[in-house]
Design an enzyme around this catalytic site. Sequence first.
Site, PDB file in Angstrom:
ATOM      1  N   ARG B  23       0.829  -1.217   0.000  1.00 20.20           N
ATOM      2  CA  ARG B  23       0.000   0.000   0.000  1.00 20.20           C
ATOM      3  C   ARG B  23       0.865   1.270   0.000  1.00 20.20           C
ATOM      4  O   ARG B  23       0.519   2.266   0.639  1.00 20.20           O
ATOM      5  CB  ARG B  23      -0.971  -0.015   1.187  1.00 20.20           C
ATOM      6  CG  ARG B  23      -2.424   0.128   0.729  1.00 20.20           C
ATOM      7  CD  ARG B  23      -3.399   0.174   1.901  1.00 20.20           C
ATOM      8  NE  ARG B  23      -3.700  -1.121   2.449  1.00 20.20           N
ATOM      9  CZ  ARG B  23      -4.015  -1.360   3.730  1.00 20.20           C
ATOM     10  NH1 ARG B  23      -4.069  -0.379   4.608  1.00 20.20           N
ATOM     11  NH2 ARG B  23      -4.292  -2.571   4.129  1.00 20.20           N
ATOM     12  N   ARG B  27      -3.584   6.658   0.484  1.00 17.74           N
ATOM     13  CA  ARG B  27      -4.137   7.816   1.179  1.00 17.74           C
ATOM     14  C   ARG B  27      -3.167   8.589   2.055  1.00 17.74           C
ATOM     15  O   ARG B  27      -3.455   9.718   2.448  1.00 17.74           O
ATOM     16  CB  ARG B  27      -5.327   7.367   2.030  1.00 17.74           C
ATOM     17  CG  ARG B  27      -6.512   6.941   1.191  1.00 17.74           C
ATOM     18  CD  ARG B  27      -7.669   6.516   2.073  1.00 17.74           C
ATOM     19  NE  ARG B  27      -7.318   5.329   2.841  1.00 17.74           N
ATOM     20  CZ  ARG B  27      -8.119   4.753   3.735  1.00 17.74           C
ATOM     21  NH1 ARG B  27      -9.311   5.274   3.993  1.00 17.74           N
ATOM     22  NH2 ARG B  27      -7.746   3.663   4.381  1.00 17.74           N
ATOM     23  N   ARG B  36      -7.624  11.868  -5.916  1.00 17.06           N
ATOM     24  CA  ARG B  36      -8.883  11.190  -5.583  1.00 17.06           C
ATOM     25  C   ARG B  36     -10.034  12.182  -5.470  1.00 17.06           C
ATOM     26  O   ARG B  36     -11.161  11.893  -5.880  1.00 17.06           O
ATOM     27  CB  ARG B  36      -8.716  10.404  -4.277  1.00 17.06           C
ATOM     28  CG  ARG B  36     -10.024   9.823  -3.825  1.00 17.06           C
ATOM     29  CD  ARG B  36      -9.898   8.522  -3.101  1.00 17.06           C
ATOM     30  NE  ARG B  36     -11.220   8.082  -2.678  1.00 17.06           N
ATOM     31  CZ  ARG B  36     -11.445   7.052  -1.902  1.00 17.06           C
ATOM     32  NH1 ARG B  36     -10.435   6.330  -1.464  1.00 17.06           N
ATOM     33  NH2 ARG B  36     -12.667   6.716  -1.562  1.00 17.06           N
ATOM     34  N   ASP B  73      -7.433  -3.255  -6.813  1.00 18.33           N
ATOM     35  CA  ASP B  73      -8.037  -3.873  -5.633  1.00 18.33           C
ATOM     36  C   ASP B  73      -8.233  -5.353  -5.905  1.00 18.33           C
ATOM     37  O   ASP B  73      -8.466  -5.764  -7.045  1.00 18.33           O
ATOM     38  CB  ASP B  73      -9.384  -3.222  -5.325  1.00 18.33           C
ATOM     39  CG  ASP B  73      -9.894  -3.656  -3.954  1.00 18.33           C
ATOM     40  OD1 ASP B  73      -9.460  -3.061  -2.950  1.00 18.33           O
ATOM     41  OD2 ASP B  73     -10.681  -4.624  -3.882  1.00 18.33           O
ATOM     42  N   TYR B 149     -14.706 -12.423   0.829  1.00 15.14           N
ATOM     43  CA  TYR B 149     -15.487 -11.223   0.521  1.00 15.14           C
ATOM     44  C   TYR B 149     -16.745 -11.558  -0.267  1.00 15.14           C
ATOM     45  O   TYR B 149     -17.815 -10.991  -0.041  1.00 15.14           O
ATOM     46  CB  TYR B 149     -14.637 -10.215  -0.261  1.00 15.14           C
ATOM     47  CG  TYR B 149     -13.597  -9.524   0.581  1.00 15.14           C
ATOM     48  CD1 TYR B 149     -13.931  -8.432   1.372  1.00 15.14           C
ATOM     49  CD2 TYR B 149     -12.278  -9.959   0.602  1.00 15.14           C
ATOM     50  CE1 TYR B 149     -12.982  -7.785   2.148  1.00 15.14           C
ATOM     51  CE2 TYR B 149     -11.314  -9.326   1.379  1.00 15.14           C
ATOM     52  CZ  TYR B 149     -11.667  -8.242   2.150  1.00 15.14           C
ATOM     53  OH  TYR B 149     -10.731  -7.605   2.928  1.00 15.14           O
TER      54      TYR B 149
END
Lengths: 343, 343
Positions: B23, B27, B36, B73, B149
């Site tokens: 990652r 962010r 974004r 993702d 998921y």
Amino acid sequence: MSKPLLAALRSEKPTRTPLWLMRQAGRYLPEYRELRAKAGGFLDLCYNPAYAAEITLQPLRRFDLDAAILFSDILVIPKALGQDLRFETGEGPALPPIRDLAGLEKLDQSRFLESLSPIFETVRRVKTDLPPQATLIGFAGAPWTVACYMVEGGGSKEFAHVKSWAFRDPDSFQVLIDLLVEKTIIYLSAQCDAGAEAVQLFDSWASALPPAEFNRWVIQPTAKIVKALREKHPHIPFIGFPRGAGFGFERYVRETGVNGVGIDQNVPADWARDHLQPLTTVQGNLDPILLLTGGNRMEEEANRLLETLSPGRFIFNLGHGVLQQTPPDHVARLVDLVHGKNG
Amino acid sequence: MSKPLLAALRSEKPTRTPLWLMRQAGRYLPEYRELRAKAGGFLDLCYNPAYAAEITLQPLRRFDLDAAILFSDILVIPKALGQDLRFETGEGPALPPIRDLAGLEKLDQSRFLESLSPIFETVRRVKTDLPPQATLIGFAGAPWTVACYMVEGGGSKEFAHVKSWAFRDPDSFQVLIDLLVEKTIIYLSAQCDAGAEAVQLFDSWASALPPAEFNRWVIQPTAKIVKALREKHPHIPFIGFPRGAGFGFERYVRETGVNGVGIDQNVPADWARDHLQPLTTVQGNLDPILLLTGGNRMEEEANRLLETLSPGRFIFNLGHGVLQQTPPDHVARLVDLVHGKNG
């Protein structure tokens, strides 16, 4: 003849493989849900000795279990230290987070034992009504895990605040841990005075720490609590449950001196047999999802656990708590299986 | 001379200890947040090759890293299989859960490759602009984790639905896993065709399974993917990351044949050196909270990792992804430390 659970923890030969289940009292039982609907919130149950004693005993009325575990919560310690605690339905616990020593110093700790006195009354009541084969287990949260909730202000995925504090300023974090060590000793000791026959220390977030910190914040505080409790109550066996400790289990057992160690479902049974059973009594570790699922796969795994671990010092349990959706019939089947095979 | 990361994965001697961070694009970088804010939601970024390529390269403009990892993702596969996917702000992913084969059969899989084509375009664009020392890593979620998921309908604490299915009816669950194995091979292979130079398979929830199921749902599907990809792309090294596998890491490495294994921060470095490095290249495992915290404790642990693992086959990384609140300065300091010491 000792009760089976006490015998297993004292390395005597028990008359049968002792069995209890973490969170065996709780929401999967209709009689619990009924009582809770009458009583109000979760904390209202914990602090009402009549309700809490009744809930503690509910699973023993249904199932032939070898232990009753006090119905309570690990967060009664922060509450007794003056930190506000709420449980919102479906949300888990919420506390105003404490992020430094200044926050800690603001707490009013003056009502510590008074706040916990209903819990000691619960222990006394349960003891009176305990079935003869069952051992009454008292418990507390371990300092590290309780600190996680106090600092994060509730549950957490990353534990960023508490770990940052511990990594950045271990000396001040030590003050919080030392306070929790001291209060946990007092709390567990009072449970023993009230009638607890064994105690378990839940370190649910032990897995959040890398090895050096696991030693400082999990092993060392636990060792202090074990030592102090043993001085005051030499006959009370001590079970430690550093959930998810993985590679750290062996060192935890060696360095804390616990009489028994709870293992989560990620620990292979043969590894526990080879590395932990020579050192201590092993407690665990059926996957709670297998209990929820039931059927052949549950029986297969329960039998495998018994074959691997019951020749040694062993207490049958889950790897974590009973899940809310678990059918009580599956618990009945498991109890029959464990006792039928070994009773 | 191979790029450092490829050299480490091929058991050649790299010119320096290769370093990248899970990652590393995201962010915590102000330039990401800016982009974004312009683009809309998270998935709008993933499926826009111009944005996704830019985001993939952002950390390499700031830091001297040895890899770019495709910004995407793991849930693009369920989406490509026709399962609806949404990301609500602060909520994580949400999918309409699939709980049985009937649910699976209702999916419209006909647009699988078409749905993923923007991602292959991203790979091509990144490859064009890649700094010379950096390796482009493609990735996918492992079948077990993706199935978690798909069945739970999002993140989960207990994984009750997916584990119940797998325990209760493994033969039908195998159908879902086999589908994911097949599609993951196609997906990773197309990433390699587009320019990926190495691939990583993320099995983030490997820790949710007890040993027998870990073998069936983590090791075996991964072994099939590794084998198939190696047949099609013999020169592309394969990194597996069964997060939280604990006692299962060694078997995972032995039986999947991965060229490298990512280890989470719960694995002691000396254990990895003794048990995993003889078998494969080890990648990891600084605690992301240490990167967030920075300072002496971060440097001490980074140095300890380098001392323990860099004499062998090693890629420096975190034990999990960079946290959102991480100061970019701490990343800069870590990169300097790792490369200064070994560059």
